[in-house]
Write an enzyme that holds these catalytic residues in place. Sequence first.
Site, mmCIF file in Angstrom:
data_model
loop_
_atom_site.group_PDB
_atom_site.id
_atom_site.type_symbol
_atom_site.label_atom_id
_atom_site.label_comp_id
_atom_site.label_asym_id
_atom_site.label_seq_id
_atom_site.Cartn_x
_atom_site.Cartn_y
_atom_site.Cartn_z
ATOM 1 N N GLY A 1 -6.617 -6.187 0.676
ATOM 2 C CA GLY A 1 -6.489 -6.636 2.059
ATOM 3 C C GLY A 1 -5.642 -7.889 2.191
ATOM 4 O O GLY A 1 -4.527 -7.977 1.694
ATOM 5 N N ARG B 1 0.821 -1.217 0.000
ATOM 6 C CA ARG B 1 0.000 0.000 0.000
ATOM 7 C C ARG B 1 0.853 1.265 0.000
ATOM 8 O O ARG B 1 0.417 2.301 -0.496
ATOM 9 C CB ARG B 1 -0.944 0.002 1.201
ATOM 10 N N GLY C 1 -12.351 -4.018 1.601
ATOM 11 C CA GLY C 1 -13.748 -3.590 1.755
ATOM 12 C C GLY C 1 -14.172 -2.647 0.645
ATOM 13 O O GLY C 1 -15.294 -2.734 0.126
ATOM 14 N N LYS D 1 -15.458 -13.711 7.311
ATOM 15 C CA LYS D 1 -16.806 -13.276 7.697
ATOM 16 C C LYS D 1 -17.866 -13.392 6.606
ATOM 17 O O LYS D 1 -17.901 -12.604 5.676
ATOM 18 C CB LYS D 1 -16.747 -11.825 8.165
#
Length: 398
Positions: free
Chosen positions: A355, A37, A379, A205
């Site tokens: 991510g 990043r 996200g 998740k």
Amino acid sequence: MKTLDDLLAEGVEGRRVLVRADLNVPLDGKTITDDGRIRAVLPTLRALSEAGARVIVASHLGRPKGAPDPKYSLEPVAQRLGELLGRPIAFATDTVGESARSVTASLASGDVALLENLRFNAGETSKDEAERGAFADELAALVEAYVDDAFGAVHRKHASVYDVAQRLPHFAGGLVLRELEVLVKLTGQAGDTARPYIVVLGGSKVSDKLAVIEALLPKVDKLLVGGGMCFTFLKAQGHEVGKSLLEADMVDTCRDLLDRAAGRIVLPVDVAAASEFSADASWDVVPVSEIPADRLGLDIGPASVSLFAEALAPAKTVFWNGPMGVFELAPFASGTRGVAEAITKVDGFTVVGGGDSAAAVRTLGLDDAAFGHISTGGGASLEYLEGKTLPGVAALEQ
Ligand SMILES: Nc1ncnc2c1ncn2[C@@H]1O[C@H](COP(=O)(O)OP(=O)(O)OP(=O)(O)O)[C@@H](O)[C@H]1O
Ligand SMILES: O=C(O)[C@H](O)COP(=O)(O)O
């Protein structure tokens, strides 16, 4: 949307420019384990610095609770940023206080400074507009123009992403533009998504990713589900999953999705079932119909990797988000590695959605260049594909 090129064309010599970056990198103590990043925002910082701007970079790191917390200091990032840019970085030990004001005031043309973690201030993430606005006022007071290059955070309605843009001349950075340009190809909006279009989802998740499954299901040819989230689907298929990760209140929703998908959701057929969540656990590969009650699935098994690879072989477009297993523990990295390798063999356009998946690609030693695009947003890329309005993008468009 005005862009960095528009700002450079206006001329930035001597102007103070705030660059919102997403420098939320994985850290092991003070060691950065993946600097992807930081590298991704370098072209923007270089362009501004070379054009003579006084560049002030701001970012969040982790999720501190609105107050300083040394564990989440950006200081190690300042160090790495300096190494990568090949010039010293002035580091402000606060975000809008005494240190930030004096560091920004003392910058010469071309200098670069990094402010301390934005989330050390409650106003950054506040749901209260006035509180967020007050913090945005303080940030805006430091500079004369704003560039948003934090693609990984454009889905957050935060002061430095949303409110600051309304207070300053605002411009989209090159990374944000490139990410949007690539991801739009996966929405079907442009009608040019090459088929078969296959999405691979993993990670932990289910609840976070159900909305994206809903949104993508009508658009994709196949959806391969691995990682911790597959167990809720396996339970919905009638299997017992032992002590594996399970979101019990999502089982019915998963069953409904499986019914509607009419065979297009592909689940693992075997898993690595372990005695405990540890690299030293004893484990065996078992069929999904035979997961022992006292074991937990920490990776997809080899038959599942073959099944997923077979599904991926004819693909012309692939989007992958989320590891297939607990790749951070060596014995359970094979599924992620196997599926990632299968994606690299695809003769088509492949995108890794940010991510943990992007970190997995690099930490498993896979070649970045073998993928069409590695997004810096986890996200953010998912919310974009869901078709949600991204506050950071909306603010740039205003
Ligand atoms: N079978 C499993 N059981 C428990 N955890 C798992 C399992 N498989 C994968 N994970 C964990 O899921 C985590 C990643 O989940 P997450 O949903 O955050 O993925 P991601 O979408 O790549 O992340 P990001 O939102 O940062 O992009 C990893 O830390 C991995 O260890
Ligand atoms: O890691 C990410 O996805 C971005 O940096 C956003 O972080 P957040 O989920 O804590 O807002």
